[in-house]
Write an enzyme that holds these catalytic residues in place. Structure first.
Site, PDB file in Angstrom:
ATOM      1  N   GLY A  14     -40.385  38.901  14.843  1.00  0.00           N
ATOM      2  CA  GLY A  14     -39.999  39.538  16.110  1.00  0.00           C
ATOM      3  C   GLY A  14     -40.538  38.738  17.287  1.00  0.00           C
ATOM      4  N   GLY A  15     -40.580  37.426  17.118  1.00  0.00           N
ATOM      5  CA  GLY A  15     -41.151  36.556  18.163  1.00  0.00           C
ATOM      6  C   GLY A  15     -40.142  36.086  19.185  1.00  0.00           C
ATOM      7  N   VAL A  65     -36.981  40.978   8.459  1.00  0.00           N
ATOM      8  CA  VAL A  65     -38.195  41.365   7.735  1.00  0.00           C
ATOM      9  C   VAL A  65     -37.976  42.527   6.762  1.00  0.00           C
ATOM     10  CG1 VAL A  65     -39.811  40.501   9.483  1.00  0.00           C
ATOM     11  CG2 VAL A  65     -39.031  42.885   9.586  1.00  0.00           C
ATOM     12  N   ASN A  91     -45.006  41.605  13.726  1.00  0.00           N
ATOM     13  CA  ASN A  91     -44.730  42.242  15.009  1.00  0.00           C
ATOM     14  C   ASN A  91     -43.318  42.823  15.113  1.00  0.00           C
ATOM     15  OD1 ASN A  91     -45.125  42.370  18.188  1.00  0.00           O
ATOM     16  ND2 ASN A  91     -43.238  41.232  17.798  1.00  0.00           N
ATOM     17  N   SER A 143     -49.021  50.670  17.080  1.00  0.00           N
ATOM     18  CA  SER A 143     -48.723  51.359  18.346  1.00  0.00           C
ATOM     19  C   SER A 143     -49.716  52.501  18.479  1.00  0.00           C
ATOM     20  CB  SER A 143     -47.295  51.912  18.302  1.00  0.00           C
ATOM     21  OG  SER A 143     -47.024  52.675  19.468  1.00  0.00           O
ATOM     22  N   TYR A 157     -40.445  56.606  13.782  1.00  0.00           N
ATOM     23  CA  TYR A 157     -41.184  55.473  14.353  1.00  0.00           C
ATOM     24  C   TYR A 157     -42.699  55.703  14.222  1.00  0.00           C
ATOM     25  CZ  TYR A 157     -42.975  52.222  17.894  1.00  0.00           C
ATOM     26  OH  TYR A 157     -43.675  51.236  18.542  1.00  0.00           O
ATOM     27  N   ALA A 159     -44.301  57.596  12.153  1.00  0.00           N
ATOM     28  CA  ALA A 159     -44.713  57.504  10.747  1.00  0.00           C
ATOM     29  C   ALA A 159     -44.812  56.035  10.326  1.00  0.00           C
ATOM     30  CB  ALA A 159     -43.719  58.242   9.859  1.00  0.00           C
ATOM     31  N   LYS A 161     -45.516  53.464  12.222  1.00  0.00           N
ATOM     32  CA  LYS A 161     -46.643  52.799  12.891  1.00  0.00           C
ATOM     33  C   LYS A 161     -47.981  53.271  12.311  1.00  0.00           C
ATOM     34  CE  LYS A 161     -44.404  50.072  14.932  1.00  0.00           C
ATOM     35  NZ  LYS A 161     -44.655  48.632  15.065  1.00  0.00           N
ATOM     36  N   ILE A 190     -46.001  48.921  27.171  1.00  0.00           N
ATOM     37  CA  ILE A 190     -46.032  47.535  27.629  1.00  0.00           C
ATOM     38  C   ILE A 190     -44.650  47.179  28.170  1.00  0.00           C
ATOM     39  CG2 ILE A 190     -46.544  45.157  26.922  1.00  0.00           C
ATOM     40  CD1 ILE A 190     -48.881  47.290  26.617  1.00  0.00           C
TER      41      ILE A 190
HETATM   42  P1  NAP Z   1     -38.381  44.146  21.545  1.00  0.00           P
HETATM   43  O1  NAP Z   1     -38.536  43.571  22.908  1.00  0.00           O
HETATM   44  O2  NAP Z   1     -37.196  45.005  21.248  1.00  0.00           O
HETATM   45  O3  NAP Z   1     -38.450  42.946  20.473  1.00  0.00           O
HETATM   46  C1  NAP Z   1     -38.365  43.226  19.094  1.00  0.00           C
HETATM   47  C2  NAP Z   1     -38.386  41.921  18.318  1.00  0.00           C
HETATM   48  O4  NAP Z   1     -38.316  42.223  16.914  1.00  0.00           O
HETATM   49  C3  NAP Z   1     -37.207  41.014  18.603  1.00  0.00           C
HETATM   50  O5  NAP Z   1     -37.600  39.677  18.499  1.00  0.00           O
HETATM   51  C4  NAP Z   1     -36.227  41.368  17.495  1.00  0.00           C
HETATM   52  O6  NAP Z   1     -35.292  40.321  17.275  1.00  0.00           O
HETATM   53  C5  NAP Z   1     -37.207  41.540  16.338  1.00  0.00           C
HETATM   54  N1  NAP Z   1     -36.682  42.310  15.211  1.00  0.00           N
HETATM   55  C6  NAP Z   1     -36.199  43.578  15.208  1.00  0.00           C
HETATM   56  N2  NAP Z   1     -35.818  43.928  13.970  1.00  0.00           N
HETATM   57  C7  NAP Z   1     -36.056  42.856  13.168  1.00  0.00           C
HETATM   58  C8  NAP Z   1     -35.870  42.586  11.788  1.00  0.00           C
HETATM   59  N3  NAP Z   1     -35.334  43.491  10.958  1.00  0.00           N
HETATM   60  N4  NAP Z   1     -36.241  41.380  11.307  1.00  0.00           N
HETATM   61  C9  NAP Z   1     -36.785  40.446  12.125  1.00  0.00           C
HETATM   62  N5  NAP Z   1     -36.983  40.631  13.433  1.00  0.00           N
HETATM   63  C10 NAP Z   1     -36.617  41.827  13.954  1.00  0.00           C
HETATM   64  O7  NAP Z   1     -39.643  45.041  21.163  1.00  0.00           O
HETATM   65  P2  NAP Z   1     -41.161  45.034  21.712  1.00  0.00           P
HETATM   66  O8  NAP Z   1     -41.260  46.108  22.719  1.00  0.00           O
HETATM   67  O9  NAP Z   1     -41.604  43.672  22.059  1.00  0.00           O
HETATM   68  O10 NAP Z   1     -41.934  45.543  20.402  1.00  0.00           O
HETATM   69  C11 NAP Z   1     -42.530  44.633  19.491  1.00  0.00           C
HETATM   70  C12 NAP Z   1     -43.491  45.390  18.595  1.00  0.00           C
HETATM   71  O11 NAP Z   1     -44.461  46.055  19.406  1.00  0.00           O
HETATM   72  C13 NAP Z   1     -42.827  46.469  17.753  1.00  0.00           C
HETATM   73  O12 NAP Z   1     -43.418  46.487  16.466  1.00  0.00           O
HETATM   74  C14 NAP Z   1     -43.140  47.746  18.506  1.00  0.00           C
HETATM   75  O13 NAP Z   1     -43.187  48.860  17.646  1.00  0.00           O
HETATM   76  C15 NAP Z   1     -44.515  47.419  19.061  1.00  0.00           C
HETATM   77  N6  NAP Z   1     -44.882  48.199  20.240  1.00  0.00           N
HETATM   78  C16 NAP Z   1     -44.250  48.021  21.448  1.00  0.00           C
HETATM   79  C17 NAP Z   1     -44.657  48.755  22.552  1.00  0.00           C
HETATM   80  C18 NAP Z   1     -44.043  48.566  23.915  1.00  0.00           C
HETATM   81  O14 NAP Z   1     -44.457  49.259  24.847  1.00  0.00           O
HETATM   82  N7  NAP Z   1     -43.110  47.660  24.109  1.00  0.00           N
HETATM   83  C19 NAP Z   1     -45.687  49.694  22.416  1.00  0.00           C
HETATM   84  C20 NAP Z   1     -46.290  49.859  21.172  1.00  0.00           C
HETATM   85  C21 NAP Z   1     -45.895  49.099  20.091  1.00  0.00           C
HETATM   86  P3  NAP Z   1     -33.802  40.607  16.639  1.00  0.00           P
HETATM   87  O15 NAP Z   1     -33.313  41.871  17.269  1.00  0.00           O
HETATM   88  O16 NAP Z   1     -33.013  39.383  16.968  1.00  0.00           O
HETATM   89  O17 NAP Z   1     -34.018  40.740  15.168  1.00  0.00           O
END
Ligand code: NAP
Length: 257
Positions: A14-15, A65, A91, A143, A157, A159, A161, A190
């Protein structure tokens, strides 16, 4: 201040967007060789080119993943490219909303498949390489939602995390003798593309509930992950680090003073 991680091989699932892209940028800025993973090839190649243009060694590998086979392929590609793997950031995550009353088995499976099983699969695939590294590190993006707090519409979600933390603690014991540590960062709210999609009303309500008065930045999450990857963090394993601007502290809005 910390021992350099220059030249180490890093995989960030998820980079290609959001927090993961920030993790990749932070590791690349420290001189690590970074592979970013996502499903969308075009977005991934664009993100890798952007990060590489800032001077880092960053490349994209397409992968999903939620598939163990795909995780194995991504790790194999990383080894071919950089000769080893030292740090894995689990991630990749999705956060679609669905009420418990209406959630389908497919929706539940999708969220658990990416967020929870995806963490298992990425770590399993990386295990032999992390053992060979001698200083393997796994950093899981969990999270506050699930492990500490709840949110209507996100029971699946939450569950997933919380499940990541259960996984992490047992994995920490299994991996310790191989010199591998595994820890979790727990972001609050974030600012990412994904979060922005939830709309301005959501963002304003969230800001009002955060003692530090603002949402967190991707860079603030990345620096915590970077610390857990350093030599100096070698004695920390199976632990969590909440990065939420104090959001989980107050009992109520009144308690904020
Ligand atoms: P985001 O901007 O939507 O980015 C998600 C990333 O994960 C993208 O690179 C996406 O690329 C990739 N992804 C999704 N499904 C995938 C799969 N099956 N295989 C491989 N890659 C996959 O989300 P984010 O807000 O940065 O969140 C990233 C992480 O932080 C998550 O685990 C989320 O639960 C956690 N988090 C975020 C927040 C927040 O406030 N943003 C808070 C707490 C926790 P593709 O769609 O191209 O696959």
């Amino acid at each position: 201040m910390f021992t350099s991680i220059r030249g180490l091989s890093v995989l960030v699932t998820g980079g290609t967007k959001g927090i993961g892209k920030g993790l990749a940028a932070a590791f690349a800025a420290e001189g690590a060789n970074v592979v970013i993973v996502g499903r969308d090839r075009e977005a991934g190649e664009r993100a890798a080119a952007e990060l590489a243009s800032e001077g880092g060694v960053v490349s994209f590998e397409p992968g999903d993943v939620s598939s163990a086979e795909s995780c194995a392929e991504v790790v194999a590609a990383t080894l071919a490219r950089h000769g080893g793997l030292d740090i894995v950031c689990c991630n990749a995550g999705i956060f679609p909303s669905a009420s418990l009353a209406e959630m389908t088995p497919e929706q539940l499976e999708e969220v658990l498949g990416v967020n929870l099983k995806g963490t298992f699969f990425a770590v399993q695939a990386a295990l032999p390489a992390l053992r060979s590294s001698g200083r393997g590190r796994v950093i899981v993006t969990s999270s506050i939602t699930g492990p500490i707090t709840g949110f209507s519409g996100w029971s699946h979600y939450g569950a997933s995390k919380a499940g990541q933390l259960g996984f992490m603690r047992s994995a920490a014991l299994e991996l310790a003798r191989s010199g591998i540590t595994i820890n979790a960062i727990m972001p609050g709210n974030i600012i990412t593309e994904g979060l922005a999609d939830l709309g301005p009303e959501y963002l304003a309500t969230m800001e009002a509930a955060i003692p530090l008065g603002r949402l967190g930045s991707i860079e603030e999450i990345a620096s915590a992950a970077l610390f857990l990857a350093t030599e100096e963090a070698a004695y920390i394993t199976g632990q969590t680090l909440v990065i939420d601007g104090g959001q989980t502290i107050p009992e109520s809005l009144e308690a904020m003073g």
